[in-house]
Each structure stands twice: as structure tokens, then as C-alpha cells.
Design a protein around this motif. Structure first.
Motif, short mmCIF file in Angstrom:
data_model
loop_
_atom_site.label_atom_id
_atom_site.label_comp_id
_atom_site.label_asym_id
_atom_site.label_seq_id
_atom_site.Cartn_x
_atom_site.Cartn_y
_atom_site.Cartn_z
N UNK A 183 76.45 -95.99 -31.26
CA UNK A 183 75.31 -95.12 -31.52
C UNK A 183 75.30 -93.89 -30.61
N UNK A 184 74.53 -92.93 -31.06
CA UNK A 184 74.09 -91.80 -30.24
C UNK A 184 72.71 -91.43 -30.75
N UNK A 185 71.85 -90.98 -29.87
CA UNK A 185 70.52 -90.57 -30.32
C UNK A 185 70.00 -89.41 -29.49
N UNK A 186 69.08 -88.67 -30.11
CA UNK A 186 68.38 -87.56 -29.46
C UNK A 186 66.89 -87.79 -29.70
N UNK A 187 66.10 -87.73 -28.64
CA UNK A 187 64.66 -87.94 -28.75
C UNK A 187 63.92 -86.83 -28.04
N UNK A 188 62.81 -86.40 -28.65
CA UNK A 188 61.95 -85.41 -28.00
C UNK A 188 60.50 -85.82 -28.17
N UNK A 189 59.77 -85.81 -27.05
CA UNK A 189 58.35 -86.16 -27.02
C UNK A 189 57.55 -84.86 -26.89
N UNK A 190 56.82 -84.50 -27.96
CA UNK A 190 56.03 -83.26 -27.95
C UNK A 190 54.95 -83.30 -26.87
#
Length: 250
Positions: free
Chosen positions: A131-138
Motif C-alpha cells: 500500500x501507499x496512502x496520502x491523507x489530509x486533515x482540513x
């Protein structure tokens, strides 16, 4: 999948930058978002405001490494690949049967952010698979991205001429936005807005940059390797107030 983050939410490591006579800009005039859309049919872009943007498409998808996208409670996550211990993680986070990998990532992050009992290194290390993931919390303006311990999924990062951080599974897109200032994202590692690049496989060790040299002999970004001799200072986790946001400690 693609993310471009402004320096205010993701500081690019200096060693990833390579001096170049040609300026390349990933955010300016939406250059890289337009390029991504030209390559991928039905591409979607999520504008993060001043912090940047994320983009994704299900076009040309590898069935062995599916792409997943979700936006839940002002948290956006792009996921590529699969998690093998999904059932165990669903039970751990008390999730329902239909929930998939991208839901797991968001729930794991929310649990960590809202005073989860484990350090972030353990949370990511518990993810078994490719896996690879990108997360952003506004809400907290926090960015996190990571790849599995074996680097099984194509995943690259780089910096444009303004120092904006570019992350994608497509190396050609990263080259377009960063010129020669790019490299494969180091396996077994994760990046957070406040903590920078760290190894979750070897959380007690520093990461040292090793310059990359292309076929023409030019320096092309840097690979980051675990330095077995350099130890990191342990991160403290102050438990103050039930509403404390732990993400700022990383």
C-alpha cells in the motif's frame, strides 16, 4: 493519485531539492493538476485551499493495486493497494463489514488524533499489505503519507521550484512537477506535517540522505536510508486534556 502541498503544511527536506537551471512549478496556475487531468480520463481534483490540492482517477487502474478515495469528517484520503489484515483492523477499530482500506486509514488517523493509545509508528506498522496512502486533515491542516515496509507500491515525492511538496504513484507526473528534485519515497517510512520524514520500521533511528545520480551523472534528489548509528530523541506524548490533538506531536 497525486498531492501537492504548500510549505505551510508540508516542509520539503532540503536534501530532496536539486539545483536546476529550469524552473518547474506544481501549484502555479494549476499546472500539475491540469497535466494530471490530461493523462487520466475522468480525473477529479479536490482543492485544499492555500495548502494545495489532491487529485485522483480510476483510469488505467491495476486490479492488483486498486485505488480508493474517501472524504469523511473533513479528512480526505487517497489509498493505493490492499491491506491483508483488514478483518483484524476492523475489529480493532470497531468498524463495520463494508468498510474498506481507505476507511481504515481514516479511522486509524482519527483514533490517533483524538488520543489514541498507540504511537503513530505502531499504528502504521500494524498495516500489513502492499500500500501507499496520502491523507489530509482540513481541520488541523495536517498531511500524512506513507508506504509499506517493502516499498511494494510505486510511490514518489519531490519538490518544485517554490519548495512545494509533490507526492504521487506516477513518476512521470512527479518529474513534470519537480524536474530533477525527486526520488522514490523511502519504504517503511511515513511523513507528517509536524514531524517530517520518519521510519516506522526503525523509529529510534535517524534517516540520512544519500544523493541520487541519474544515468547522465547528474544529482537527482536523494534517497533516505536508516542510519543505524544515529539515534533519534524519543517523542514525548503529553496527555493533557481529553480534546488534545495528538497529531501535532508528530
Amino acid at each position: 493519485m497525486l498531492a501537492v502541498f504548500d510549505k505551510s503544511v508540508a516542509q520539503c527536506p532540503e536534501d530532496l531539492k536539486t539545483s536546476s537551471p529550469d524552473d518547474v512549478y506544481a501549484l502555479k496556475d494549476g499546472n500539475l493538476a491540469k497535466y494530471f487531468s490530461s493523462l487520466h480520463e475522468n480525473a477529479m481534483t479536490i482543492n485544499l485551499g492555500s495548502p494545495g490540492f489532491v487529485a485522483y482517477s480510476y483510469d488505467k487502474q491495476n486490479p492488483m493495486l486498486p485505488r480508493l478515495v474517501a472524504v469523511i469528517d473533513n479528512i480526505v484520503c487517497l489509498f493505493l493497494g490492499h491491506i491483508e489484515n483488514l478483518a483484524t483492523l476492523k475489529q480493532q477499530y470497531r468498524m463495520s463489514k463494508p468498510d474498506n482500506e481507505v476507511n481504515i486509514i481514516i479511522e486509524a488517523y482519527r483514533t490517533l488524533r483524538d488520543r489514541g493509545p498507540y504511537p503513530i509508528e505502531q499504528v502504521i506498522r500494524d498495516l500489513q499489505g502492499k500500500f501507499a496512502f496520502i491523507l489530509y486533515d482540513f481541520a488541523s491542516k495536517t498531511s500524512i503519507f506513507a508506504t509499506d515496509a517493502d516499498g511494494s507500491v510505486p510511490f514518489f515525492w519531490g519538490a518544485d521550484s517554490d519548495g512545494h511538496l509533490v507526492v504521487s504513484d506516477d513518476v512521470e507526473i512527479v518529474k513534470k512537477g519537480c524536474g530533477k528534485s525527486f526520488a522514490p519515497f523511502p519504504k517503511g517510512c511515513f511523513y507528517t506535517s509536524s514531524g517530517g520524514l520518519r521510519s516506522y520500521e526503525h523509529p529510534g533511528n535517524e534517516l540520512k540522505p544519500v544523493p541520487r545520480v541519474d544515468s547522465s551523472g547528474e544529482v537527482c534528489g536523494a534517497n533516505f536510508k536508516v542510519d543505524s548509528k544515529a539515534k533519534k530523541e524519543p517523542l514525548g506524548m503529553p496527555r493533557v486534556g481529553s480534546a488534545a490533538d495528538w497529531s501535532s506531536n508528530y
